[in-house]
Design an enzyme around this catalytic site. Structure first.
Site, short mmCIF file in Angstrom:
data_model
loop_
_atom_site.label_atom_id
_atom_site.label_comp_id
_atom_site.label_asym_id
_atom_site.label_seq_id
_atom_site.Cartn_x
_atom_site.Cartn_y
_atom_site.Cartn_z
N CYS A 1 0.84 -1.20 0.00
CA CYS A 1 0.00 0.00 0.00
C CYS A 1 0.88 1.25 0.00
CB CYS A 1 -0.90 0.01 1.23
SG CYS A 1 -2.01 1.43 1.31
N CYS B 1 -0.04 4.78 7.00
CA CYS B 1 -0.75 4.62 8.27
C CYS B 1 0.12 3.81 9.24
CB CYS B 1 -2.08 3.92 8.05
SG CYS B 1 -3.14 4.70 6.80
N CYS C 1 -0.60 0.02 10.35
CA CYS C 1 -0.92 -0.99 9.34
C CYS C 1 0.31 -1.77 8.88
CB CYS C 1 -1.59 -0.32 8.14
SG CYS C 1 -2.16 -1.51 6.89
N CYS D 1 -17.08 -9.20 3.92
CA CYS D 1 -16.38 -7.93 3.74
C CYS D 1 -15.24 -8.12 2.75
CB CYS D 1 -15.84 -7.44 5.08
SG CYS D 1 -17.10 -7.29 6.37
N CYS E 1 -20.12 -6.18 1.91
CA CYS E 1 -19.55 -4.88 2.28
C CYS E 1 -18.20 -4.76 1.58
CB CYS E 1 -19.38 -4.80 3.79
SG CYS E 1 -18.61 -3.27 4.39
N CYS F 1 -20.37 2.13 7.15
CA CYS F 1 -19.71 1.36 8.20
C CYS F 1 -18.41 2.08 8.53
CB CYS F 1 -19.45 -0.06 7.71
SG CYS F 1 -18.44 -1.08 8.82
N ARG G 1 -19.39 -3.67 16.31
CA ARG G 1 -18.69 -4.89 15.92
C ARG G 1 -17.38 -5.03 16.67
NH1 ARG G 1 -18.06 -4.35 10.24
NH2 ARG G 1 -20.31 -4.70 10.29
#
Length: 359
Positions: free
Chosen positions: A71, A75, A78, A115, A148, A208, A278
């Site tokens: 990626c 972040c 992550c 998901c 999702c 979400c 969740r």
């Protein structure tokens, strides 16, 4: 001075949530600082809110990692971030039949939502088109199961493309408060994330959005994050607990206790009494033996593995749900209370779409 003049009773907080009244920031701070020796009192009171709106149901969700690693975003939490030295599996897009077969594993165990997640800043229009066959295969075989998508920042028109492809919901977490967002990421902004959640909702997708706890934030930061999330009014709120991967800037951040995790979940339930709260990443390692208590606050969990880390065996989670006095929500059962579904129907009608079969 009496205790009630210093801090509200747990029952008072729960009663306000049953009326769907928004807790004050001071209320949130009170819950986040709740003493350990009275924690069961808090769980019992707030658990009554969860039972009122969701009964004995636990919704199971299953992650399918469509594209892993590499990626370009930075972040800090992550393992897939730019410059990560974490030992993770990296691969490009799964083929549609691979995605369907992966989803089938979770659905067979009782998952009511799949998901579909992909690493990256956000999808190209080609990427959005690429996942459509996977959605088609899942929907054809399991029409009652929610799909999702979690693909990163959305450009104009992409939420509508996903909606038309059969996606029911879109996940994009705020993760922390706007004030401290720059502490955990420099390659995009908090406003970018808020904009993506707004685009998903405007397109008729179920929003979400949640947070990650354990990144060095204060109680005030958590309260701010919950208040900012409430402003988005998501239908589902994932509460993640940091997994401090080796090879990332937050390696070694083991600051959460099981008791603090329960307090965070209680605050989330009070802020979102009738939304799906969740229990998400990191629950196994941070809640440990207190996971069953967390089910009295959260009405939804991820089943199985996460994006780049292993969960525990699905059979153990199903046993935990039963032993805690709950049952797995069926795919045909509504995920939200009736009054909230009315709002969702209005949103979907405005976007020219209908609800999935289990709504």
């Amino acid at each position: 001075m009496a205790r009630s003049e210093h801090r509200p009773h747990a029952a008072d907080l729960a009663d306000a949530a049953l009326r769907r009244e928004r807790p004050s920031r001071d209320d949130l701070l009170t819950v986040l600082a709740w003493p350990d020796d009275r924690l069961l009192e808090l769980v019992a009171a707030v658990g009554g809110v969860r039972r009122h709106f969701f009964g004995d149901r636990v919704k199971l969700n299953y992650l399918v990692n469509l594209k892993s690693g590499l990626c370009p975003e930075d972040c800090t939490y992550c393992s897939q971030r730019l410059g990560s030295a974490a030992d993770i599996l990296t691969y490009t897009w799964l083929r549609p039949e691979q995605a369907r077969d992966a989803a089938a594993c979770g659905i067979a165990a009782g998952a009511a939502r799949v998901c579909l997640v992909a690493s990256g800043r956000g999808p190209t229009d080609r990427d959005v088109a690429r996942i459509r066959p996977a959605i088609d295969r899942i929907k054809q075989q399991y029409p009652a199961v929610e799909v999702c998508a979690c693909l990163g920042l959305l450009s104009p028109g992409q939420a509508e493309q996903l909606r038309d492809a059969g996606v029911d919901a879109y996940n994009h977490n705020l993760n922390t408060s706007g004030e401290r967002y720059a502490d955990i990421c420099s390659t995009h902004t908090f406003a970018d994330r808020v904009e993506t959640v707004g685009r998903a909702e405007e397109a008729g997708l179920s929003p979400c959005s949640g947070l990650i706890a354990g990144m060095g934030e204060s109680d005030g930061d958590l309260a701010d994050a919950l208040e900012e999330l409430r402003g988005l009014d998501p239908d589902s709120v994932p509460v993640n607990f940091l997994i401090p991967f080796e090879g990332t800037p937050l390696a070694g951040h083991w600051e959460l206790t099981p008791q603090r995790c329960l307090r965070i979940l209680a605050a989330a339930r009070l802020m979102f009494p009738d939304a799906e709260v969740r229990l998400a990443g990191g629950r196994e390692i941070h809640l440990r033996s207190l996971q069953p208590l967390a089910l009295h606050l959260a009405n939804s969990i991820f089943l199985g593995d996460y994006l780049t880390s292993e969960g525990r065996a699905g059979a153990a989670d199903l046993e935990m749900v039963r032993d805690a006095g709950f049952r797995v929500q069926g795919a045909q059962e509504p995920s939200l209370p009736a009054h909230r579904l009315d709002l969702v129907r209005t949103r979907r009608r405005g976007a020219g779409t209908t609800l999935p079969p289990n709504a």
